[in-house]
Design a protein around this motif. Structure first.
Motif, PDB file in Angstrom:
ATOM      1  N   GLY A 101      -6.319   1.194  -2.128  1.00 20.33           N
ATOM      2  CA  GLY A 101      -7.055   0.770  -3.305  1.00 20.33           C
ATOM      3  C   GLY A 101      -8.512   1.184  -3.266  1.00 20.33           C
ATOM      4  O   GLY A 101      -9.186   1.228  -4.290  1.00 20.33           O
ATOM      5  N   GLN A 102      -9.007   1.485  -2.078  1.00 20.19           N
ATOM      6  CA  GLN A 102     -10.362   1.977  -1.896  1.00 20.19           C
ATOM      7  C   GLN A 102     -10.416   2.702  -0.556  1.00 20.19           C
ATOM      8  O   GLN A 102      -9.550   2.482   0.298  1.00 20.19           O
ATOM      9  N   GLY A 156      -1.659   5.495   3.205  1.00 22.17           N
ATOM     10  CA  GLY A 156      -1.278   4.657   2.083  1.00 22.17           C
ATOM     11  C   GLY A 156      -2.334   4.660   1.001  1.00 22.17           C
ATOM     12  O   GLY A 156      -3.355   5.345   1.099  1.00 22.17           O
ATOM     13  N   ASP A 157      -2.062   3.896  -0.027  1.00 25.60           N
ATOM     14  CA  ASP A 157      -3.010   3.726  -1.128  1.00 25.60           C
ATOM     15  C   ASP A 157      -3.572   2.315  -1.027  1.00 25.60           C
ATOM     16  O   ASP A 157      -3.056   1.364  -1.612  1.00 25.60           O
ATOM     17  N   VAL A 200       0.826  -1.218   0.000  1.00 28.03           N
ATOM     18  CA  VAL A 200       0.000   0.000   0.000  1.00 28.03           C
ATOM     19  C   VAL A 200       0.856   1.262   0.000  1.00 28.03           C
ATOM     20  O   VAL A 200       0.325   2.368   0.076  1.00 28.03           O
ATOM     21  N   ARG A 201       2.190   1.070  -0.075  1.00 23.22           N
ATOM     22  CA  ARG A 201       3.122   2.210  -0.108  1.00 23.22           C
ATOM     23  C   ARG A 201       2.849   3.190   1.038  1.00 23.22           C
ATOM     24  O   ARG A 201       2.680   4.395   0.825  1.00 23.22           O
ATOM     25  N   ASP A 215      -6.348   5.029   4.300  1.00 23.39           N
ATOM     26  CA  ASP A 215      -6.255   5.312   2.878  1.00 23.39           C
ATOM     27  C   ASP A 215      -6.330   6.816   2.646  1.00 23.39           C
ATOM     28  O   ASP A 215      -7.112   7.529   3.290  1.00 23.39           O
ATOM     29  N   ARG A 216      -5.532   7.301   1.722  1.00 24.83           N
ATOM     30  CA  ARG A 216      -5.436   8.748   1.483  1.00 24.83           C
ATOM     31  C   ARG A 216      -6.777   9.365   1.076  1.00 24.83           C
ATOM     32  O   ARG A 216      -7.013  10.553   1.312  1.00 24.83           O
ATOM     33  N   ARG A 217      -7.665   8.569   0.496  1.00 24.44           N
ATOM     34  CA  ARG A 217      -8.953   9.095   0.036  1.00 24.44           C
ATOM     35  C   ARG A 217      -9.852   9.516   1.193  1.00 24.44           C
ATOM     36  O   ARG A 217     -10.743  10.352   1.025  1.00 24.44           O
TER      37      ARG A 217
END
Length: 318
Positions: free
Chosen positions: A109-110, A106-107, A72-73, A128-130
């Motif tokens: 993915g959702q 991190g990323d 997920v970096r 998650d960054r979102r």
């Protein structure tokens, strides 16, 4: 090839198949017997299996944790970049009685978040960054509190150990029934060739016995898997409850869960109007899910909010 010659050939193939499987079954039996002959006492055997399972689960957990964070970096969010969130993180950690975890972005993915407890100080919460553009501060804080509850309960470790124990049990059961499977398969295939219907070997009596054994073992292991998944769902409810208590705002978590659900699958509401799913599909999805349905979680959180607003009931004394 004339029919009598074909029958003779199929009989030869059947007898050869039967002989090969009989030898294989005997060799497997000798292997199982050799392992059984050098077995330790039942107590020592159980202790050895328990230690091996724990070590395997711990190594798997540590390796899986590092791999997941790389995938997920994830990078660490400093207090300077999110001071308000860190103030709440510190307060929630103190109230739960745990070390303040590392807060990573991190990323995933959702839009989501997850927690990893142990092996990295007080644990790790990955967001998650979102979520930073999707949720308000109260809602994001509620999600973080939910993940802190997972760390306090060591849920990720418990789940890893549970599935490692299931894998160990599965290996032992397969080793125990392997001679039976090889033997019944050999008889089934051999008889099918002798009868001239090699493709119908599963319909022979040995083939049916093999299917019954496989089905029984699979059903037992599937039931254990369902038990672990049910435990995972209960622990999700428990984390929701603790987050509602720690934040004092159950509805913030409810709003966050609903926003995450809609952002994860933005077409869900349209499809729900066009597609009618049977009850059996809903039941199966619930049984195989690690998380409860969002509707159930939101409803529980609303009940928490109602209880907080109403307060304790007064007992009228006449």
């Amino acid at each position: 090839m004339r029919r009598p010659a074909l029958r003779v050939l199929m009989a030869v193939v059947g007898l050869t198949t039967l002989a090969v499987y009989l030898v294989a079954a005997y060799l497997v039996y000798l292997l199982v017997e050799a392992v059984w002959a050098v077995r330790p006492s039942p107590g020592t055997l159980l202790l050895s299996l328990a230690i091996a399972t724990l070590l395997s689960a711990y190594v798997s957990y540590q390796v899986g944790t590092a791999r997941l964070l790389r995938s997920v970096r994830a990078w660490e969010l400093t207090p300077e970049r999110a001071p308000a969130l860190y103030r709440r993180l510190s307060a929630y950690s103190e109230e739960l009685g745990i070390d303040e975890p590392h807060l990573l972005v991190g990323d995933v993915g959702q839009p989501n978040a997850f927690a990893l407890g142990g092996g990295l100080g007080g644990g790790v919460v990955v967001v998650d960054r979102r979520l930073f553009g999707l949720l308000t501060l109260d809602e994001l804080s509620a999600i973080v509190a939910h993940e802190l509850a997972h760390i306090d309960n060591r849920d990720s470790l418990v789940q890893t150990f549970g599935f490692s124990a299931l894998q160990t049990l599965t290996s032992l059961v397969l080793l125990a029934i392997l001679p039976v499977l090889v033997l019944t398969t050999g008889f089934a295939r051999g008889l099918a060739w002798l009868r001239g219907r090699p493709h119908e070997w599963e319909r022979t009596i040995p083939g049916l016995v093999r299917r019954v054994v496989e089905t029984g073992v699979s059903a037992g292991l599937f039931a254990l898997t369902l038990g672990l998944l049910a435990l995972s769902r209960r622990r999700e409810f428990a984390a929701d409850d603790r987050a509602a208590t720690v934040t004092g705002d159950p509805l913030a978590l409810a709003r966050a869960l609903r926003k995450i659900e809609r952002a994860t699958d933005p077409h869900r509401w349209l499809r729900s109007q066009l597609y009618v799913r049977g009850e059996e599909d809903d039941v199966l999805l619930r049984l195989l899910s690690t998380h409860p349905a969002t509707d159930e979680r939101v409803e529980r959180l609303r009940e928490h909010a109602d209880e907080r607003r109403s307060g304790p009931r007064r007992i009228e004394v006449e």
